[in-house]
Design an enzyme around this catalytic site. Structure first.
Site, PDB file in Angstrom:
ATOM      1  N   ASP A  71       0.831  -1.201   0.000  1.00 25.93           N
ATOM      2  CA  ASP A  71       0.000   0.000   0.000  1.00 25.93           C
ATOM      3  C   ASP A  71       0.870   1.258   0.000  1.00 25.93           C
ATOM      4  O   ASP A  71       0.550   2.259  -0.656  1.00 25.93           O
ATOM      5  CB  ASP A  71      -0.926  -0.001   1.225  1.00 25.93           C
ATOM      6  CG  ASP A  71      -1.821  -1.227   1.267  1.00 25.93           C
ATOM      7  OD1 ASP A  71      -2.284  -1.647   0.190  1.00 25.93           O
ATOM      8  OD2 ASP A  71      -2.036  -1.774   2.358  1.00 25.93           O
ATOM      9  N   HIS A 121      -5.384  -3.660   5.162  1.00 27.50           N
ATOM     10  CA  HIS A 121      -4.831  -3.971   3.841  1.00 27.50           C
ATOM     11  C   HIS A 121      -5.931  -4.421   2.883  1.00 27.50           C
ATOM     12  O   HIS A 121      -5.809  -5.422   2.193  1.00 27.50           O
ATOM     13  CB  HIS A 121      -3.752  -5.049   3.982  1.00 27.50           C
ATOM     14  CG  HIS A 121      -3.060  -5.402   2.690  1.00 27.50           C
ATOM     15  ND1 HIS A 121      -2.443  -4.459   1.895  1.00 27.50           N
ATOM     16  CD2 HIS A 121      -2.900  -6.583   2.054  1.00 27.50           C
ATOM     17  CE1 HIS A 121      -1.925  -5.056   0.848  1.00 27.50           C
ATOM     18  NE2 HIS A 121      -2.196  -6.341   0.896  1.00 27.50           N
TER      19      HIS A 121
END
Length: 332
Positions: free
Chosen positions: A151, A179
């Site tokens: 990310d 996530h």
């Protein structure tokens, strides 16, 4: 001597991840495990002229025990990939069972190793791993990590594109939360160097791309796979940082999904995120693993506060799902 292990080494993430670890001067021994093809991947990698000795094992003949015994760091990308139309939650039933069984092996054969969970959905598989380790009385919160580095890698890359910067590696954007989808909260207001979107539309599009970058890859691969190469890079990036910190290098801070009550500084973060036990924040790494969690939430923008609210709501259910899975598995 550092022994690194990859569980799920023959898969789309496992193979490039194993290649990167084989090339690392920090790794002396690399043990690979999968239900198929692990010895073949190991044989292939063993021809590369770097120092790491490579072995590969299958489940037969106590393969998991042979793989894990003596491990210092265990990276788990095992599981099925996402397909078009699938959310990370759709993967839960299959991947939860896989992670559960593999972490059982970690608890038995290398309970003091660092454990890095890549298998999706990370928001749920990390709590499962924690519950398994607790059951065996070997849970060390400083040594269990959910790998959310992708990310941050995506945030740096996408911000660089919008800002017209040539080198994404020179841009740092803190990403907190979890996530998956809305649980991913990029803190654009804290980007280094400073970055300001031109308008709300550009900001919203950028945040959505960071949150749902995985979908972009799934669609582009037209059903043949998910984000494997970028995930392998991000997983290795975190593993390498952890190995450097374990060897004594100072000042290493990486984002990761950790058990807040067991990490210094985690209590402050926990108060800021509605009491969640697991949350991804930048964490200072040290010889024992997670040395200190940092709290970037106090200075977020008003828009980011709204993103955080949605993140907390989603994460709460994800974490509980993982904990409940372990409770049900224990009854079997």
């Amino acid at each position: 001597m550092v022994k690194a292990v990859v569980l799920g080494a023959a898969g789309g993430i496992g193979q490039p991840l194993s290649l990167l670890l084989k090339n690392s001067p920090l790794v002396d021994e690399l043990a690979l495990y999968d239900v198929v093809n692990a010895p073949g991947v190991a044989a292939d990698l063993s021809h590369i002229s770097t120092k790491a000795k490579v072995t590969g094992f299958l489940p037969a003949d106590d393969g998991l025990e042979k793989t894990l015994t003596g491990a210092d760091i265990v990276v788990i990308p095992a599981g099925i990939p996402r397909k078009p139309g699938m959310t990370r939650d759709d993967l839960f039933k299959i991947n939860a069972g896989i992670v559960h069984d593999l972490v059982e092996g970690v608890a038995k054969f290398c309970p003091k190793a660092f454990v890095l969970v890549i298998s999706n959905p990370v928001n749920s598989t990390v709590p499962i791993a924690a519950e398994v380790l607790k059951r065996h009385n070997v849970f060390d919160p400083k040594k269990l990590f959910g790998v959310t580095s992708l990310d941050v890698v995506r945030a740096s890359t996408f911000v660089a594109t919008v800002a017209g910067k040539a080198d994404p590696s020179q841009i740092t954007v803190p990403v907190v939360g979890g996530h998956s989808g809305e649980t991913i909260v990029p803190l654009l207001s804290q980007a280094t160097p400073a970055f300001s979107p031109k308008n709300d539309e550009e900001r919203d599009a950028l945040i959505k791309r960071i949150q749902f970058g995985g979908d972009e890859v799934v669609q582009a691969k037209q059903g043949t796979g998910s984000a494997t190469l970028s995930m392998a890079y991000a997983g290795f990036k975190f593993a390498e940082a952890l190995l450097k910190a374990a060897a004594g290098e100072k000042g290493i801070v990486e984002p990761t999904f950790v058990y807040l009550p067991g990490v210094e500084g985690g209590a402050e973060v926990q108060k800021a995120v509605g009491g969640l036990d697991f949350f991804a924040v930048p964490v200072e790494l040290g010889p024992e693993g997670a040395a200190k969690a940092t709290n970037p939430i106090g200075s977020i923008s008003e828009h980011e506060k709204k993103l955080l609210e949605a993140c907390i709501s989603g994460l709460k259910g994800n974490i509980q799902k993982g904990v409940e899975f372990k409770k049900e598995a224990s009854k079997l």
